[in-house]
Motif scaffolding. Structure first.
Motif, PDB file in Angstrom:
ATOM      1  N   LEU A  31       0.808  -1.225   0.000  1.00 18.38           N
ATOM      2  CA  LEU A  31       0.000   0.000   0.000  1.00 18.38           C
ATOM      3  C   LEU A  31       0.839   1.271   0.000  1.00 18.38           C
ATOM      4  CD1 LEU A  31      -2.600  -1.209   2.639  1.00 18.38           C
ATOM      5  CD2 LEU A  31      -2.707  -1.430   0.151  1.00 18.38           C
ATOM      6  N   LEU A  32       2.163   1.112   0.013  1.00 22.35           N
ATOM      7  CA  LEU A  32       3.048   2.267   0.108  1.00 22.35           C
ATOM      8  C   LEU A  32       3.531   2.756  -1.253  1.00 22.35           C
ATOM      9  CD1 LEU A  32       5.380   1.330   3.111  1.00 22.35           C
ATOM     10  CD2 LEU A  32       3.229   2.612   3.131  1.00 22.35           C
ATOM     11  N   HIS A  33       3.572   4.052  -1.402  1.00 17.98           N
ATOM     12  CA  HIS A  33       4.193   4.693  -2.555  1.00 17.98           C
ATOM     13  C   HIS A  33       5.706   4.459  -2.456  1.00 17.98           C
ATOM     14  CE1 HIS A  33       5.771   8.043  -4.952  1.00 17.98           C
ATOM     15  NE2 HIS A  33       4.613   7.998  -5.600  1.00 17.98           N
ATOM     16  N   GLU A  34       6.383   4.332  -3.581  1.00 21.79           N
ATOM     17  CA  GLU A  34       7.823   4.066  -3.539  1.00 21.79           C
ATOM     18  C   GLU A  34       8.605   5.198  -2.873  1.00 21.79           C
ATOM     19  OE1 GLU A  34       6.726   5.747  -7.563  1.00 21.79           O
ATOM     20  OE2 GLU A  34       6.055   4.002  -6.456  1.00 21.79           O
ATOM     21  N   GLY A  35       8.047   6.384  -2.824  1.00 19.97           N
ATOM     22  CA  GLY A  35       8.724   7.520  -2.184  1.00 19.97           C
ATOM     23  C   GLY A  35       8.178   7.852  -0.808  1.00 19.97           C
ATOM     24  N   ALA A  36       7.551   6.896  -0.153  1.00 18.15           N
ATOM     25  CA  ALA A  36       6.918   7.158   1.147  1.00 18.15           C
ATOM     26  C   ALA A  36       7.927   7.662   2.176  1.00 18.15           C
ATOM     27  CB  ALA A  36       6.231   5.900   1.667  1.00 18.15           C
ATOM     28  N   VAL A  37       7.459   8.623   2.983  1.00 13.92           N
ATOM     29  CA  VAL A  37       8.240   9.191   4.078  1.00 13.92           C
ATOM     30  C   VAL A  37       7.379   9.133   5.330  1.00 13.92           C
ATOM     31  CG1 VAL A  37       9.311  11.295   4.998  1.00 13.92           C
ATOM     32  CG2 VAL A  37       9.526  10.741   2.557  1.00 13.92           C
ATOM     33  N   TYR A  38       7.973   8.628   6.406  1.00 18.13           N
ATOM     34  CA  TYR A  38       7.283   8.552   7.695  1.00 18.13           C
ATOM     35  C   TYR A  38       7.974   9.458   8.701  1.00 18.13           C
ATOM     36  CZ  TYR A  38       4.318   4.508   6.671  1.00 18.13           C
ATOM     37  OH  TYR A  38       3.355   3.665   6.166  1.00 18.13           O
ATOM     38  N   TRP A  39       7.186  10.232   9.428  1.00 18.59           N
ATOM     39  CA  TRP A  39       7.686  11.030  10.541  1.00 18.59           C
ATOM     40  C   TRP A  39       7.085  10.458  11.805  1.00 18.59           C
ATOM     41  CZ3 TRP A  39       6.698  16.718   8.616  1.00 18.59           C
ATOM     42  CH2 TRP A  39       7.598  17.018   7.591  1.00 18.59           C
ATOM     43  N   PHE A  40       7.898   9.803  12.592  1.00 14.81           N
ATOM     44  CA  PHE A  40       7.490   9.297  13.892  1.00 14.81           C
ATOM     45  C   PHE A  40       7.970  10.283  14.957  1.00 14.81           C
ATOM     46  CE2 PHE A  40       8.058   5.384  11.295  1.00 14.81           C
ATOM     47  CZ  PHE A  40       6.770   4.874  11.388  1.00 14.81           C
ATOM     48  N   SER A  41       7.505  10.125  16.176  1.00 20.69           N
ATOM     49  CA  SER A  41       7.917  11.032  17.251  1.00 20.69           C
ATOM     50  C   SER A  41       9.431  11.040  17.446  1.00 20.69           C
ATOM     51  CB  SER A  41       7.243  10.647  18.569  1.00 20.69           C
ATOM     52  OG  SER A  41       5.854  10.814  18.486  1.00 20.69           O
ATOM     53  N   ASP A  42      10.068   9.901  17.215  1.00 25.14           N
ATOM     54  CA  ASP A  42      11.489   9.782  17.508  1.00 25.14           C
ATOM     55  C   ASP A  42      12.377   9.533  16.290  1.00 25.14           C
ATOM     56  OD1 ASP A  42      10.512   7.232  17.018  1.00 25.14           O
ATOM     57  OD2 ASP A  42      11.712   6.289  18.583  1.00 25.14           O
ATOM     58  N   ARG A  43      11.795   9.494  15.101  1.00 27.88           N
ATOM     59  CA  ARG A  43      12.612   9.152  13.938  1.00 27.88           C
ATOM     60  C   ARG A  43      11.892   9.505  12.645  1.00 27.88           C
ATOM     61  NH1 ARG A  43      14.930   3.562  14.425  1.00 27.88           N
ATOM     62  NH2 ARG A  43      16.013   4.766  16.000  1.00 27.88           N
ATOM     63  N   THR A  44      12.688   9.855  11.640  1.00 26.94           N
ATOM     64  CA  THR A  44      12.202  10.036  10.280  1.00 26.94           C
ATOM     65  C   THR A  44      12.692   8.860   9.452  1.00 26.94           C
ATOM     66  OG1 THR A  44      12.204  12.440  10.441  1.00 26.94           O
ATOM     67  CG2 THR A  44      12.314  11.509   8.218  1.00 26.94           C
ATOM     68  N   CYS A  45      11.789   8.238   8.714  1.00 24.63           N
ATOM     69  CA  CYS A  45      12.132   7.105   7.853  1.00 24.63           C
ATOM     70  C   CYS A  45      11.847   7.495   6.409  1.00 24.63           C
ATOM     71  CB  CYS A  45      11.325   5.873   8.243  1.00 24.63           C
ATOM     72  SG  CYS A  45      11.626   5.297   9.920  1.00 24.63           S
ATOM     73  N   THR A  46      12.894   7.442   5.578  1.00 25.54           N
ATOM     74  CA  THR A  46      12.755   7.889   4.192  1.00 25.54           C
ATOM     75  C   THR A  46      12.969   6.797   3.164  1.00 25.54           C
ATOM     76  OG1 THR A  46      15.065   8.583   4.149  1.00 25.54           O
ATOM     77  CG2 THR A  46      13.439  10.252   4.790  1.00 25.54           C
ATOM     78  N   SER A  47      13.260   5.587   3.615  1.00 27.92           N
ATOM     79  CA  SER A  47      13.413   4.480   2.673  1.00 27.92           C
ATOM     80  C   SER A  47      12.501   3.333   3.101  1.00 27.92           C
ATOM     81  CB  SER A  47      14.866   3.991   2.626  1.00 27.92           C
ATOM     82  OG  SER A  47      15.191   3.303   3.827  1.00 27.92           O
ATOM     83  N   ARG A  48      12.214   2.462   2.170  1.00 31.67           N
ATOM     84  CA  ARG A  48      11.382   1.291   2.474  1.00 31.67           C
ATOM     85  C   ARG A  48      12.019   0.454   3.581  1.00 31.67           C
ATOM     86  NH1 ARG A  48       7.220  -1.124  -0.758  1.00 31.67           N
ATOM     87  NH2 ARG A  48       7.031   1.036  -1.379  1.00 31.67           N
ATOM     88  N   ALA A  49      13.345   0.296   3.539  1.00 30.33           N
ATOM     89  CA  ALA A  49      14.049  -0.500   4.562  1.00 30.33           C
ATOM     90  C   ALA A  49      13.918   0.142   5.945  1.00 30.33           C
ATOM     91  CB  ALA A  49      15.514  -0.665   4.184  1.00 30.33           C
ATOM     92  N   GLU A  50      14.037   1.469   6.019  1.00 33.50           N
ATOM     93  CA  GLU A  50      13.891   2.154   7.314  1.00 33.50           C
ATOM     94  C   GLU A  50      12.467   2.030   7.844  1.00 33.50           C
ATOM     95  OE1 GLU A  50      17.131   5.789   6.919  1.00 33.50           O
ATOM     96  OE2 GLU A  50      15.080   6.135   6.240  1.00 33.50           O
ATOM     97  N   ILE A  51      11.492   2.170   6.964  1.00 33.98           N
ATOM     98  CA  ILE A  51      10.086   2.050   7.371  1.00 33.98           C
ATOM     99  C   ILE A  51       9.822   0.641   7.875  1.00 33.98           C
ATOM    100  CG2 ILE A  51       7.691   2.145   6.568  1.00 33.98           C
ATOM    101  CD1 ILE A  51       8.716   4.309   4.512  1.00 33.98           C
ATOM    102  N   GLN A  52      10.286  -0.354   7.142  1.00 33.83           N
ATOM    103  CA  GLN A  52      10.093  -1.744   7.551  1.00 33.83           C
ATOM    104  C   GLN A  52      10.743  -2.013   8.903  1.00 33.83           C
ATOM    105  OE1 GLN A  52      11.242  -4.712   4.677  1.00 33.83           O
ATOM    106  NE2 GLN A  52      10.874  -6.390   6.104  1.00 33.83           N
TER     107      GLN A  52
END
Length: 127
Positions: A31-52
């Motif tokens: 369900l994720l776009h290939e350029g997905a970016v997540y901002w969590f309270s303690d971390r920013t995830c900019t790659s699929r590997a970081e999000i996973q």
């Protein structure tokens, strides 16, 4: 047209929540776009590997987690993008004890080749 678009993105958010609750990142990844970016309270995830890695760590910390979205408000919806805000809630087990928490969430979806994908999520704890 607007009602149909809203129904489409509401289903997409439901699918995303359901995929999260499988605790199987391959379901979330669909369900994720290939350029997905997540901002969590303690971390920013900019790659699929970081999000996973972030998801899998969270699932290991909070055993049997159930994640939900409450008070969802769609603040912008058109044929290309949709943004919602909501209160997230989780419950599960941490170190053998029942635990729960909540926070604020923003999700941004984009329509890519006729399919809605999540391109951004921002979570911040309220506790």
């Amino acid at each position: 047209m607007e009602t149909l678009l809203l129904a489409e993105v509401e289903v997409m958010l439901e699918r995303y929540i359901a995929a999260t609750n499988t605790h199987d990142f391959s379901e979330v990844a669909k369900l994720l776009h290939e350029g997905a970016v997540y901002w969590f309270s303690d971390r920013t995830c900019t790659s699929r590997a970081e999000i996973q890695a972030y998801f899998e760590h969270a699932w290991n910390v909070v055993q049997d987690e159930v994640y939900s979205a409450l008070d969802v408000q769609w603040i912008a919806v058109d044929e290309h993008a949709a943004t919602c805000i909501y209160t997230y809630h989780y419950e599960g087990w941490i170190n053998g004890r029942q635990a729960s928490g909540k926070g604020r969430a923003t999700n941004v979806f984009v329509k890519q080749e006729g399919v809605w994908k999540l391109i951004h999520e921002h979570l911040s704890s309220l506790e």
